[in-house]
Scaffold this active site. Structure first.
Site, PDB file in Angstrom:
ATOM      1  N   LYS A   1       3.139   1.837   0.995  1.00 43.68           N
ATOM      2  CA  LYS A   1       2.047   2.168   0.089  1.00 43.68           C
ATOM      3  C   LYS A   1       0.663   1.904   0.680  1.00 43.68           C
ATOM      4  CE  LYS A   1       4.299   3.781  -3.462  1.00 43.68           C
ATOM      5  NZ  LYS A   1       3.931   4.943  -4.258  1.00 43.68           N
TER       6      LYS A   1
ATOM      7  N   SER B   1      14.721  -0.635  -2.847  1.00 43.31           N
ATOM      8  CA  SER B   1      14.661   0.828  -2.712  1.00 43.31           C
ATOM      9  C   SER B   1      15.042   1.277  -1.303  1.00 43.31           C
ATOM     10  CB  SER B   1      13.275   1.351  -3.087  1.00 43.31           C
ATOM     11  OG  SER B   1      12.296   0.841  -2.213  1.00 43.31           O
TER      12      SER B   1
END
Ligand SMILES: Cc1ncc(COP(=O)(O)O)c(C=O)c1O
Length: 332
Positions: free
Chosen positions: A46, A280
């Protein structure tokens, strides 16, 4: 390039290594190539979108010098924005559900962010942030934006999220793999990583097949109804049927991964590959194994290792039993 002298850590974002998971795939026919995006300065992929959103907003003047930046985050985008805003001189407010792990809030605060924690809905267990929990966070983020006349980074809608992966992550994968990628699968939160990488892959080679990964019981993008809104795969699987950044034309299919599969595979990545990543990343690797075991035998699958396992030390991903009985949680 990573062998230069950088003027700030912003230039250290991206260009992460690509590693073949030879131990995880042992005994199988085919390859999994994992991009180690947890090696970014904020320990997640991110950072890429934080830099792109801020720089795109500076370029089109939607972000004014010194203006406060606000974002809803599960922690990683907030960490990226805390780094980018800190260096560029924008005050930053991160709005996060109390259901996300506390390491993230501490890290954002350390990087200079103001962190606003929002209670979960009654009955939502910590560590399991549902779409409903996220809606509450969204309301709070909108309130703060109004109150402070702030710039909303808006990772679910801002094209900078998509562009970060279209311009950088996707092309890096292709260059590092020498173009040899047959399929890509990615656990969707905003869908920005999936959408940007898929667009980059298909622009170079339309034959690369791209699969959205969702949690078992919350596979709304695949058109299924929600039976397990409180899954444990942090960072995505919000059961939001409409993700503005996702482009249906680049989705070749959907893969479902259970909590248990994601967790088991994250532990196997640590134990067998020395890759200490989060839930994830485990989901992505589990989905890639499903592809190798079924329709993609003998093929090469590309995946992202989204964030660091260090972000989950307080969670059930790395329980005390692992310390007491190393290796007891993984196969082989
Ligand atoms: C750890 C983790 N994995 C996966 C995702 C999903 O990525 P994307 O929002 O690009 O779909 C996120 C998003 O916040 C994340 O933090």
């Amino acid at each position: 390039m990573k062998d230069s002298l950088f003027s700030s850590v912003l230039e250290a974002i991206g260009e992460t290594p690509l590693v073949e998971l030879r131990r995880l795939t042992k005994g199988r026919n085919g390859r999994i190539l994992a991009k180690l995006d947890y090696l970014n300065p904020g320990f997640s992929k991110k950072d890429r979108i934080a830099r792109q959103i801020v720089e795109d907003a500076e370029a089109d003047s939607s972000l004014r010098p010194g203006q406060t930046v606000v974002e809803l985050t599960s922690g990683n985008t907030g960490t990226g924005l805390a780094i980018v805003c800190g260096i560029k001189g924008y005050p930053f407010v991160a709005v996060m559900s109390k259901g996300n792990s506390i390491e993230r809030a501490r890290m954002m605060s350390a990087l200079g962010a103001e962190v606003v924690l929002v209670d979960q809905l009654p009955g939502s267990p910590p560590g399991q942030v549902s779409g409903g929990d996220l809606e509450k966070v969204e309301q709070e983020a909108q309130r703060i934006v109004r109150e402070r006349g702030a710039f909303r980074a808006d990772q679910f809608r801002h094209r900078g999220n998509f562009r970060a992966h279209l311009l950088h992550t996707g092309p890096e994968f292709l260059r590092q793999a020498g173009g040899a990628i047959d399929a890509f699968c990615d656990f969707a939160g905003t869908g920005g990583s999936f959408a940007g990488c898929a667009a980059a892959f298909k622009a170079q080679n339309p034959a690369i097949r791209c699969f959205v990964v969702e949690p078992n019981g919350a596979a709304v993008l695949a058109g299924e109804s929600i039976t397990n809104p409180n899954h444990r795969i942090q960072g995505g699987g919000y059961a939001m049927a409409d993700l503005p950044l996702l482009e249906a034309r680049n989705i070749d299919g959907y893969i479902k991964v259970s909590d248990d599969e994601a967790i088991r595979t994250a532990r196997a990545l640590a134990r067998h590959e020395g890759i200490f990543a989060g839930f994830s990343s485990g989901a992505n690797a589990a989905a890639a194994l499903q592809l190798l075991d079924t329709t993609y035998q003998g093929k090469t699958i590309a995946i992202l290792m989204c964030d660091s396992g260090l972000k989950y030390l307080s969670t059930s991903l790395w329980p005390d039993e692992l310390v007491q009985r190393p290796g007891s949680f993984v196969r082989g």
